[in-house]
Design an enzyme around this catalytic site. Structure first.
Site, short mmCIF file in Angstrom:
data_model
loop_
_atom_site.label_atom_id
_atom_site.label_comp_id
_atom_site.label_asym_id
_atom_site.label_seq_id
_atom_site.Cartn_x
_atom_site.Cartn_y
_atom_site.Cartn_z
N CYS A 152 -24.49 18.23 10.27
CA CYS A 152 -24.18 17.36 9.15
C CYS A 152 -23.37 18.15 8.13
O CYS A 152 -24.11 18.88 7.39
CB CYS A 152 -25.35 16.97 8.81
SG CYS A 152 -24.99 15.64 7.45
N CYS A 155 -24.09 17.18 4.60
CA CYS A 155 -25.38 17.47 4.12
C CYS A 155 -25.38 18.99 3.88
O CYS A 155 -25.86 19.66 2.67
CB CYS A 155 -26.43 17.34 5.07
SG CYS A 155 -26.50 15.96 6.08
N ASP A 156 -24.88 20.02 4.63
CA ASP A 156 -24.98 21.37 4.60
C ASP A 156 -24.02 22.22 4.24
O ASP A 156 -23.92 23.24 3.77
CB ASP A 156 -25.60 21.89 5.95
CG ASP A 156 -27.00 21.14 6.34
OD1 ASP A 156 -27.72 21.14 5.61
OD2 ASP A 156 -27.34 20.85 7.47
#
Ligand code: NAP
Length: 329
Positions: A152, A155-156
């Site tokens: 992701c 997200c990261d």
């Protein structure tokens, strides 16, 4: 055990019964991605008491997509999270209820006229559980999960500002997320097993324009290595044998986008699945089980996009509404 997320919102046109123990809903939708949210919108607007069961955040895969540029009506695109929020709001305004719970919990009964999923009871069920990122199955992939290996970028990605990252895959996801990462990372190296990308040419064209993006085409990852965190990805030319020494590609982050697997394991044996695990439906999205339907990425079909998931949701809800009306006739 399920929990009502918020009280059922109601409009003047749709009277939706409040949730209570023993309640039998007209329509239970499993999954709150674009397919499930659209099914809930259409089901509630058709006057069906409708509940959506979701175990994670609302939005499914699009909740973590940086930009959705090909959903009609939004020139220039919008973030996946924003689109998901709008879809949820619209479903709630139409009268759908939302419950937090896991559809794959034990006690699943789809065959009876009143079906049971995670303790909820309903006369019709739409399975809209989508798909999850596929794993490569490399030894270092699991060991370094959350320590440089990610599925992701939204997200990261911010953890890799100014660092070197590798993106593995050649589909729309890999290319879209590589474009996103190119704005954060020092360098992005895209590793794809073929010379040609599967992704839309317009996306590939944009990726090629980014100055800090490199390509390692015709290469397959054979491992991800590092002591505490990711240090490098090991690559070999596709088809190379054991005797070929792997090439070491130094990187702090590895983002894996090699396709999706359907979230259908929990209904195996209940409905028909194809050889890849996708749910088989007829043209109007009925499964082989009466009053059980499938919509979105979990269904066997040609094109998996937000717009086709939404279209599936609408069709499944309308078929359910017609079938339930016939049961009452
Ligand atoms: P995908 O289209 O199935 O692409 C997977 C990619 O991973 C392919 O390039 C494939 O290579 C590669 N791959 C698969 N297994 C591999 C392995 N073991 N080792 C190395 N490479 C491997 O998956 P996706 O990109 O996640 O997209 C899924 C669906 O969502 C698609 O229908 C896509 O169109 C849609 N999507 C749409 C958008 C958008 O519209 N903006 C964004 C994201 C996703 P090959 O090409 O050689 O098979």
């Amino acid at each position: 055990m399920v929990r009502l997320l918020r009280t059922v919102s109601q409009t003047s046109v749709n009277e939706t019964p409040a949730a209570g123990p023993g309640q039998v809903w007209d329509l239970l939708v499993i999954g709150a991605g674009p397919a499930g949210l659209t099914a809930a919108l259409y089901g509630a607007r058709a006057g069906l008491s409708t509940v959506v069961l979701e175990r994670g955040p609302v939005g499914g895969q699009i909740a973590v997509v940086d930009r959705v540029e090909n959903y009609p009506g939004f020139p220039g695109g919008l973030s996946g999270a924003e689109l998901a929020t709008k879809m949820e709001e619209q479903a709630r305004l139409s009268g759908a209820a939302f419950v937090s719970g896991d559809g794959s919990a034990s006690g699943l009964d789809l065959a009876s006229p009143v079906k049971t999923v995670a303790g909820l009871r309903a006369r019709a069920v739409i399975i809209a559980t989508g798909a999850r990122p596929r794993r490569l199955g490399l030894p270092g992939e699991q060991r370094l999960g959350g320590r440089g290996v990610s599925y992701c970028a939204t997200c990261d990605g911010p953890f890799f500002r100014g660092r070197r990252v590798v993106v593995i895959g050649g589909g729309d996801s890999a290319v879209t997320e590589a474009i996103f990462l190119s704005r954060l990372a020092a360098t992005v190296t895209v590793v794809h097993r073929r010379e040609r990308f599967r992704a839309a040419p317009s996306l590939v064209g944009r990726l090629r324009q980014a100055a800090n993006v490199n390509f390692r085409l015709g290469r397959v990852p054979v491992d991800i290595v590092g002591e505490e965190r990711v240090e490098a990805v090991l690559l070999k030319p596709r088809g190379a044998g054991e005797e070929v020494e792997p090439e070491r590609l130094e990187a702090e982050g590895v983002f894996i986008y090699v396709g999706l697997d359907p979230e259908s394991g929990f209904v195996r044996g209940h409905v028909d699945l194809d050889d890849q695990g996708y749910i088989v439906t007829d043209e109007v999205l009925r499964t082989r089980v009466p009053r059980v339907y499938a919509a979105g990425d979990v269904r066997a079909k040609e094109l998996r996009q937000v717009v086709t998931a939404a279209a599936d949701g609408a069709l499944a809800a309308m078929t359910a509404e017609r079938d339930l009306a016939e049961d009452e006739a």
